[in-house]
Design an enzyme around this catalytic site. Structure first.
Site, PDB file in Angstrom:
ATOM      1  N   ASP A  12      -1.534  14.898   0.451  1.00  0.00           N
ATOM      2  CA  ASP A  12      -1.238  15.841   1.518  1.00  0.00           C
ATOM      3  C   ASP A  12      -1.064  17.214   0.850  1.00  0.00           C
ATOM      4  O   ASP A  12      -0.921  17.297  -0.378  1.00  0.00           O
ATOM      5  CB  ASP A  12       0.038  15.392   2.232  1.00  0.00           C
ATOM      6  CG  ASP A  12       0.526  16.405   3.240  1.00  0.00           C
ATOM      7  OD1 ASP A  12      -0.268  16.821   4.099  1.00  0.00           O
ATOM      8  OD2 ASP A  12       1.712  16.799   3.154  1.00  0.00           O
ATOM      9  N   ASP A 171       4.531  13.444   2.033  1.00  0.00           N
ATOM     10  CA  ASP A 171       5.953  13.753   2.163  1.00  0.00           C
ATOM     11  C   ASP A 171       6.563  13.396   3.509  1.00  0.00           C
ATOM     12  O   ASP A 171       7.774  13.556   3.684  1.00  0.00           O
ATOM     13  CB  ASP A 171       6.185  15.247   1.906  1.00  0.00           C
ATOM     14  CG  ASP A 171       5.592  16.114   3.016  1.00  0.00           C
ATOM     15  OD1 ASP A 171       4.473  15.808   3.478  1.00  0.00           O
ATOM     16  OD2 ASP A 171       6.241  17.092   3.428  1.00  0.00           O
TER      17      ASP A 171
END
Length: 239
Positions: A12, A171
């Site tokens: 990400d 995350d």
């Protein structure tokens, strides 16, 4: 040098590779004020990111009054214009990241990005960070008709990077759900933009800094995992 037991590691972007909160917050607050609203603290923005810019704006409006889709549509181009012009004023890569990426690359691992940030903005930010040629594949939130947590963007990023045994680093619950849907091992960073404790993400591994990424990947690998071809659409991992 012992090879990494994964062929591709995907990441990400916001809250995972880089702390983009200062610039996202500045653009969100610029937009909120243009719509007659108060701004929100930068720290609160860290818990609003994950589903894309419109979702961020929607959450910002909800935090400062009544949200409406009309205001979201009115503010969206304002947000994009400001963010595009100020995309890397305060953004910084997380500590030890460069060393981790070099360690993976040096062991023959392909690197990919799978983010809900629009692809053009993603590439603009990567250029500003000096990462233009760092990643083998980039899939943004508008690269495909769907975005995370649909597994298709992650499948696409892994395939574009060459396929093989893969892991995903993120995350948030969006990233965790994406990895589960794609049946790819998930490494959660404890320092990102999650709206819940990292322990609640159900990650296969958690790292507190990028110095721990390579060791975590070694621990994650299970002998017998099937390697994926570059044309595989639905990755499957044997237990």
């Amino acid at each position: 040098m012992i090879p990494i037991p994964f062929d591709v590691v995907a990441f990400d972007l916001d809250g995972t590779l880089a702390d983009t909160a200062p610039d996202l917050a500045a653009s969100l607050n610029h937009t909120l004020r243009a719509l007659g609203r108060d701004g929100v603290p930068t720290e609160s923005v860290r818990h609003l990111v994950g589903h894309g810019a419109k979702a961020l704006l929607r959450k910002g409006l909800a935090a400062t009054g009544e949200p409406s889709e009309e205001l979201v549509e009115q503010g969206f181009p304002v947000f994009l214009d400001h963010y595009r012009a100020n995309i890397c004023n305060g953004t910084q890569a997380y500590p030890d990241l460069e060393g981790a990426l070099e360690a993976l690359r040096g062991r023959g691992v392909a690197l990919a990005i799978c983010t809900n940030k629009p692809e053009k903005l993603t590439r603009r930010l990567l250029e500003a960070l000096g990462w233009t040629n760092r990643f083998d594949a980039i899939v943004g939130g508008d690269t495909l008709p769907v975005k995370k947590p649909d597994p298709a963007p992650l499948h696409e990023a892994l395939a574009r990077a060459g396929g093989g045994r893969a892991a995903f680093v993120g995350d948030s619950i969006v990233d965790a759900d994406t990895a589960r849907a794609a049946q790819v091992p998930f490494v959660a960073v404890s320092f990102g933009f999650s709206d819940r404790p990292v322990e609640a993400l159900g990650a296969d591994a958690v790292i507190d800094s990028y110095a721990g990424l390579v060791p975590a990947l070694y621990r994650l690998y299970k002998p017998g995992t099937r390697a994926l071809g570059a044309t595989d659409i639905h990755p499957m991992f044997k237990n």
